[in-house]
Design a protein around this motif. Structure first.
Motif, PDB file in Angstrom:
ATOM      1  N   GLU A  45       0.827  -1.201   0.000  1.00 53.98           N
ATOM      2  CA  GLU A  45       0.000   0.000   0.000  1.00 53.98           C
ATOM      3  C   GLU A  45       0.862   1.253   0.000  1.00 53.98           C
ATOM      4  O   GLU A  45       1.938   1.294   0.617  1.00 53.98           O
ATOM      5  CB  GLU A  45      -0.940   0.017   1.212  1.00 53.98           C
ATOM      6  N   GLY A  46       0.373   2.272  -0.682  1.00 55.49           N
ATOM      7  CA  GLY A  46       1.065   3.549  -0.710  1.00 55.49           C
ATOM      8  C   GLY A  46       0.892   4.283   0.602  1.00 55.49           C
ATOM      9  O   GLY A  46      -0.210   4.344   1.138  1.00 55.49           O
ATOM     10  N   VAL A  47       1.980   4.836   1.105  1.00 62.56           N
ATOM     11  CA  VAL A  47       1.972   5.551   2.375  1.00 62.56           C
ATOM     12  C   VAL A  47       2.046   7.054   2.142  1.00 62.56           C
ATOM     13  O   VAL A  47       1.250   7.818   2.684  1.00 62.56           O
ATOM     14  CB  VAL A  47       3.153   5.094   3.256  1.00 62.56           C
ATOM     15  N   ALA A  48       3.021   7.485   1.355  1.00 59.31           N
ATOM     16  CA  ALA A  48       3.218   8.912   1.099  1.00 59.31           C
ATOM     17  C   ALA A  48       4.020   9.076  -0.172  1.00 59.31           C
ATOM     18  O   ALA A  48       4.833   8.222  -0.518  1.00 59.31           O
ATOM     19  CB  ALA A  48       3.943   9.582   2.266  1.00 59.31           C
ATOM     20  N   THR A  49       3.781  10.177  -0.860  1.00 54.51           N
ATOM     21  CA  THR A  49       4.503  10.454  -2.094  1.00 54.51           C
ATOM     22  C   THR A  49       4.808  11.938  -2.189  1.00 54.51           C
ATOM     23  O   THR A  49       4.134  12.774  -1.573  1.00 54.51           O
ATOM     24  CB  THR A  49       3.711   9.984  -3.321  1.00 54.51           C
ATOM     25  N   ILE A  50       5.851  12.263  -2.953  1.00 51.63           N
ATOM     26  CA  ILE A  50       6.263  13.649  -3.137  1.00 51.63           C
ATOM     27  C   ILE A  50       6.771  13.818  -4.561  1.00 51.63           C
ATOM     28  O   ILE A  50       7.444  12.924  -5.089  1.00 51.63           O
ATOM     29  CB  ILE A  50       7.345  14.024  -2.095  1.00 51.63           C
ATOM     30  N   ASP A  51       6.429  14.946  -5.180  1.00 48.78           N
ATOM     31  CA  ASP A  51       6.941  15.187  -6.522  1.00 48.78           C
ATOM     32  C   ASP A  51       8.164  16.099  -6.469  1.00 48.78           C
ATOM     33  O   ASP A  51       8.606  16.513  -5.402  1.00 48.78           O
ATOM     34  CB  ASP A  51       5.849  15.719  -7.445  1.00 48.78           C
ATOM     35  N   GLU A  52       8.694  16.432  -7.640  1.00 44.12           N
ATOM     36  CA  GLU A  52       9.945  17.180  -7.687  1.00 44.12           C
ATOM     37  C   GLU A  52       9.785  18.607  -7.175  1.00 44.12           C
ATOM     38  O   GLU A  52      10.776  19.265  -6.866  1.00 44.12           O
ATOM     39  CB  GLU A  52      10.514  17.185  -9.109  1.00 44.12           C
ATOM     40  N   ASP A  53       8.543  19.082  -7.079  1.00 46.08           N
ATOM     41  CA  ASP A  53       8.283  20.415  -6.546  1.00 46.08           C
ATOM     42  C   ASP A  53       7.975  20.393  -5.046  1.00 46.08           C
ATOM     43  O   ASP A  53       7.692  21.438  -4.468  1.00 46.08           O
ATOM     44  CB  ASP A  53       7.108  21.055  -7.293  1.00 46.08           C
ATOM     45  N   ILE A  57       1.317  13.841  -1.025  1.00 42.75           N
ATOM     46  CA  ILE A  57       0.039  13.182  -0.780  1.00 42.75           C
ATOM     47  C   ILE A  57       0.294  12.085   0.242  1.00 42.75           C
ATOM     48  O   ILE A  57       1.319  11.396   0.166  1.00 42.75           O
ATOM     49  CB  ILE A  57      -0.551  12.574  -2.068  1.00 42.75           C
ATOM     50  N   TYR A  58      -0.645  11.916   1.164  1.00 44.87           N
ATOM     51  CA  TYR A  58      -0.518  10.896   2.204  1.00 44.87           C
ATOM     52  C   TYR A  58      -1.728   9.965   2.200  1.00 44.87           C
ATOM     53  O   TYR A  58      -2.841  10.380   1.909  1.00 44.87           O
ATOM     54  CB  TYR A  58      -0.412  11.549   3.589  1.00 44.87           C
ATOM     55  N   ALA A  59      -1.483   8.739   2.585  1.00 43.16           N
ATOM     56  CA  ALA A  59      -2.598   7.830   2.832  1.00 43.16           C
ATOM     57  C   ALA A  59      -3.336   8.307   4.069  1.00 43.16           C
ATOM     58  O   ALA A  59      -2.705   8.809   5.023  1.00 43.16           O
ATOM     59  CB  ALA A  59      -2.077   6.413   3.041  1.00 43.16           C
ATOM     60  N   ALA A 104       0.500   8.490  -7.881  1.00 38.78           N
ATOM     61  CA  ALA A 104       1.789   8.152  -7.278  1.00 38.78           C
ATOM     62  C   ALA A 104       1.686   7.303  -6.021  1.00 38.78           C
ATOM     63  O   ALA A 104       2.715   6.931  -5.468  1.00 38.78           O
ATOM     64  CB  ALA A 104       2.578   9.427  -6.984  1.00 38.78           C
ATOM     65  N   LEU A 105       0.494   6.970  -5.571  1.00 32.73           N
ATOM     66  CA  LEU A 105       0.354   6.027  -4.466  1.00 32.73           C
ATOM     67  C   LEU A 105      -0.138   4.664  -4.957  1.00 32.73           C
ATOM     68  O   LEU A 105      -0.585   3.841  -4.156  1.00 32.73           O
ATOM     69  CB  LEU A 105      -0.585   6.577  -3.385  1.00 32.73           C
ATOM     70  N   MET A 106      -0.014   4.435  -6.251  1.00 33.36           N
ATOM     71  CA  MET A 106      -0.399   3.158  -6.841  1.00 33.36           C
ATOM     72  C   MET A 106       0.870   2.370  -7.142  1.00 33.36           C
ATOM     73  O   MET A 106       1.680   2.767  -7.977  1.00 33.36           O
ATOM     74  CB  MET A 106      -1.198   3.393  -8.116  1.00 33.36           C
ATOM     75  N   ALA A 107       1.045   1.241  -6.485  1.00 32.95           N
ATOM     76  CA  ALA A 107       2.278   0.467  -6.636  1.00 32.95           C
ATOM     77  C   ALA A 107       2.511   0.037  -8.080  1.00 32.95           C
ATOM     78  O   ALA A 107       3.652  -0.063  -8.529  1.00 32.95           O
ATOM     79  CB  ALA A 107       2.234  -0.751  -5.719  1.00 32.95           C
ATOM     80  N   SER A 108       1.429  -0.190  -8.802  1.00 28.73           N
ATOM     81  CA  SER A 108       1.559  -0.667 -10.183  1.00 28.73           C
ATOM     82  C   SER A 108       2.197   0.349 -11.112  1.00 28.73           C
ATOM     83  O   SER A 108       2.617  -0.003 -12.217  1.00 28.73           O
ATOM     84  CB  SER A 108       0.179  -1.054 -10.721  1.00 28.73           C
ATOM     85  N   GLN A 109       2.281   1.598 -10.680  1.00 34.30           N
ATOM     86  CA  GLN A 109       2.844   2.653 -11.524  1.00 34.30           C
ATOM     87  C   GLN A 109       4.369   2.668 -11.517  1.00 34.30           C
ATOM     88  O   GLN A 109       4.980   3.349 -12.325  1.00 34.30           O
ATOM     89  CB  GLN A 109       2.341   4.010 -11.050  1.00 34.30           C
ATOM     90  N   TYR A 110       4.992   1.939 -10.608  1.00 30.79           N
ATOM     91  CA  TYR A 110       6.438   2.050 -10.408  1.00 30.79           C
ATOM     92  C   TYR A 110       7.206   0.853 -10.959  1.00 30.79           C
ATOM     93  O   TYR A 110       6.829  -0.299 -10.744  1.00 30.79           O
ATOM     94  CB  TYR A 110       6.758   2.183  -8.916  1.00 30.79           C
ATOM     95  N   ASP A 111       8.289   1.173 -11.628  1.00 31.17           N
ATOM     96  CA  ASP A 111       9.232   0.139 -12.082  1.00 31.17           C
ATOM     97  C   ASP A 111      10.469   0.060 -11.188  1.00 31.17           C
ATOM     98  O   ASP A 111      11.197  -0.922 -11.235  1.00 31.17           O
ATOM     99  CB  ASP A 111       9.683   0.422 -13.513  1.00 31.17           C
ATOM    100  N   HIS A 112      10.708   1.108 -10.388  1.00 32.37           N
ATOM    101  CA  HIS A 112      11.956   1.182  -9.635  1.00 32.37           C
ATOM    102  C   HIS A 112      11.666   1.132  -8.141  1.00 32.37           C
ATOM    103  O   HIS A 112      10.936   1.981  -7.612  1.00 32.37           O
ATOM    104  CB  HIS A 112      12.705   2.471  -9.972  1.00 32.37           C
ATOM    105  N   TRP A 113      12.246   0.148  -7.485  1.00 34.93           N
ATOM    106  CA  TRP A 113      12.001  -0.097  -6.060  1.00 34.93           C
ATOM    107  C   TRP A 113      13.306  -0.325  -5.314  1.00 34.93           C
ATOM    108  O   TRP A 113      14.279  -0.839  -5.874  1.00 34.93           O
ATOM    109  CB  TRP A 113      11.146  -1.352  -5.889  1.00 34.93           C
ATOM    110  N   GLY A 114      13.296   0.052  -4.039  1.00 32.16           N
ATOM    111  CA  GLY A 114      14.390  -0.317  -3.157  1.00 32.16           C
ATOM    112  C   GLY A 114      14.189  -1.712  -2.611  1.00 32.16           C
ATOM    113  O   GLY A 114      13.198  -2.381  -2.910  1.00 32.16           O
TER     114      GLY A 114
END
Length: 122
Positions: A45-53, A57-59, A104-114
């Motif tokens: 689940e998405g917890v929090a996201t931030i853009d370059e500016d 957004i928070y869950a 940006a809180l949707m896991a399916s949108q990301y290809d790069h993970w830690g």
């Protein structure tokens, strides 16, 4: 793109932790970075996201308790977690990709993970 998380650990309920994610190998245009978490037997689940500016957004489950921020000239994204609860226990993952903030809180949108860092709250 390489993402390396650090800062996980075990705390008592009500305590605080700060997670850090060091990023390298990508440009910043139209990027979002995010923290996700996954507890055993549950979906990521998405917890929090931030853009370059710096827009965030928070869950709903963490709003008011967690703070996501960019640091080190945007090479690092931190997640400050306060008032931790047992239900916050999970493996926490950093993610980054070229996506719009509204998704940006949707896991399916990301290809790069830690690789993930464990947070345990008792």
């Amino acid at each position: 793109v390489q993402l390396v998380e650090s800062g996980g650990g075990s705390v008592e309920a009500g305590g605080s932790l700060t997670l850090s994610c060091a990023a390298s190998g990508y440009t910043y245009s139209s990027h979002c970075m995010a923290w996700f978490r996954q507890a055993p037997g549950k979906e990521r689940e998405g917890v929090a996201t931030i853009d370059e500016d710096g827009v965030t957004i928070y869950a709903p489950s963490v709003k008011g308790r967690f703070t996501i921020s960019l640091a080190d000239g945007r090479d690092t994204v931190d997640l400050q977690m306060t008032d931790l609860k047992p239900e916050d226990t999970a493996m926490y993952y950093c993610a980054a990709d070229r996506i719009i903030l509204s998704r940006a809180l949707m896991a399916s949108q990301y290809d790069h993970w830690g690789q993930g860092t464990q947070v345990t709250v008792s």
